[in-house]
Scaffold this active site. Structure first.
Site, short mmCIF file in Angstrom:
data_model
loop_
_atom_site.label_atom_id
_atom_site.label_comp_id
_atom_site.label_asym_id
_atom_site.label_seq_id
_atom_site.Cartn_x
_atom_site.Cartn_y
_atom_site.Cartn_z
N GLU A 51 -1.63 -8.81 4.60
CA GLU A 51 -1.29 -8.58 5.85
C GLU A 51 -2.50 -8.88 6.88
O GLU A 51 -2.20 -9.97 8.03
CB GLU A 51 -0.57 -7.57 6.28
CG GLU A 51 -1.06 -6.26 6.64
CD GLU A 51 -1.34 -5.76 5.83
OE1 GLU A 51 -1.78 -5.96 4.28
OE2 GLU A 51 -2.20 -5.06 5.83
N HIS B 182 -4.13 -5.39 0.80
CA HIS B 182 -3.24 -5.41 1.86
C HIS B 182 -3.04 -7.33 2.09
O HIS B 182 -4.33 -7.65 3.37
CB HIS B 182 -4.15 -4.84 3.53
CG HIS B 182 -4.12 -3.59 3.61
ND1 HIS B 182 -3.07 -2.80 3.87
CD2 HIS B 182 -4.35 -2.73 2.64
CE1 HIS B 182 -2.72 -1.81 3.54
NE2 HIS B 182 -3.32 -1.43 2.99
N CYS C 162 0.87 -1.62 0.02
CA CYS C 162 0.04 -0.31 -0.29
C CYS C 162 1.26 1.35 0.42
O CYS C 162 1.12 1.13 -1.06
CB CYS C 162 -0.95 -0.17 1.48
SG CYS C 162 -2.56 0.66 0.59
N1 LIG Z 1 -2.36 6.17 2.74
C1 LIG Z 1 -1.89 5.83 1.53
C2 LIG Z 1 -1.80 4.38 1.87
C3 LIG Z 1 -2.58 3.56 2.18
C4 LIG Z 1 -2.67 2.69 2.87
O1 LIG Z 1 -1.44 2.44 3.31
N2 LIG Z 1 -3.71 2.21 3.34
C5 LIG Z 1 -2.77 1.07 4.84
C6 LIG Z 1 -4.07 2.11 6.09
C7 LIG Z 1 -4.03 1.07 7.30
C8 LIG Z 1 -2.31 1.03 7.60
O2 LIG Z 1 -1.77 1.25 8.61
O3 LIG Z 1 -2.00 -0.63 7.54
C9 LIG Z 1 -3.23 6.21 0.13
O4 LIG Z 1 -4.73 6.39 1.30
O5 LIG Z 1 -3.33 5.93 -0.65
#
Ligand SMILES: N[C@@H](CCC(=O)NCCCC(=O)O)C(=O)O
Length: 270
Positions: free
Chosen positions: A226, A224, A116
């Site tokens: 994970e 995600h 992400c």
């Molecule tokens: N803020 C960026 C990246 C999005 C992201 O990594 N979300 C994960 C949120 C939950 C976590 O902390 O694992 C976007 O909005 O594109």
């Protein structure tokens, strides 16, 4: 040597948050859980200390790096983008850590998986740019989740992706398409130099990339894995492939003679 000492050591990147009038280096437990359980490895949190971190020392000791996701966004000046709107969460110290660390990790031939924000960091580290609001790009859908929803809803598998035929991820997944979750507002606009697209969403959003000429595993996904990493077959497959690459890296490095300050330092054995 005990089985415990044989476990892989995987760096996981942290964010900086102001909590209770002090800065904390933090990350979602899902990432450390995935490393501990889906890879059966030891997660080591990498604080967002920017240039104060000695990359060489760190990369000499790690078997792999996981560049995590985060609610914060990369500051647009890193990709010559227009200033972020008011209220957008940023994390300058994470940017100052992960952007150079990604380049150094790949240069050192240490395997990496990026998730992400991590994918967005890889793209920016390689000279690419980001859409700051994917949902406002004509033809694109809304890839965001609602913060107020329960986790089972936020991380539910939401849309299809198509893997690039003949690509690394298609081979890892053993199929040409999958369903993934979606928790991001930003996304790749201009693709970084040397990156290859590994998966796309039906609206054209780039969902996965790989560093084409990397010596080691260097894959990034916009979703995600994970989340329920030991249960969802695609997530299990991604962490297994990353783990295999980290193990190979550890074995190769242990075969090399110790060097003072290089990337071939032997691990200390009992
Ligand atoms: N803020 C960026 C990246 C999005 C992201 O990594 N979300 C994960 C949120 C939950 C976590 O902390 O694992 C976007 O909005 O594109």
């Amino acid at each position: 040597m005990s089985a415990e000492r044989d476990r892989l050591l995987i760096g996981v990147t942290a964010c900086v948050r102001d909590l209770d009038r002090r800065d904390f280096h933090v990350l979602s437990s899902f990432y450390v859980d995935a490393v501990a359980h889906a890879m059966e490895a030891v997660p080591l949190v990498i604080p967002a200390l920017g240039p104060a971190v000695d990359w060489t020392t760190m990369l000499d000791r790690l078997d792999g790096l996981l560049f995590t996701g985060s609610p914060s966004n990369i500051e647009p000046h890193h990709y010559a983008g227009p200033p972020a709107r008011d209220g957008v969460m940023k994390d300058a110290r994470r940017d100052a850590t992960t952007l150079p660390l990604i380049r150094e990790t790949i240069r050192a031939g240490v395997p990496m998986l990026a998730i992400c924000r991590g994918l967005q960091e890889l793209n920016v580290a390689y000279g690419g740019s980001l859409h700051q609001h994917v949902e406002e790009v004509p033809g694109r859908t809304d890839h965001r989740s609602r913060d107020s929803d329960p986790m089972e809803v936020r991380y539910a598998l939401r849309h299809e992706i198509a893997f690039t035929p003949g690509g690394q991820l298609a081979a890892i997944a053993g199929t040409d398409h999958a369903r993934v979750n979606s928790l991001h507002g930003q996304g790749i606009d201009r693709l970084g130099t040397g990156l290859e697209v590994e998966a796309t969403a039906p609206d054209g959003t780039i969902e996965a990339v790989r560093v084409a000429d990397a010596q080691a595993f260097a894959l990034a996904v916009q979703w995600h894995p994970e989340w329920k990493a030991t249960e969802i077959p695609l997530s299990r497959a991604i962490f297994a492939a990353f783990g295999d690459a980290c193990r190979q890296h550890a074995e190769r490095r242990n075969d090399r003679p110790a060097q003072a300050g290089g990337y071939g330092r032997n691990r200390i054995v009992a």
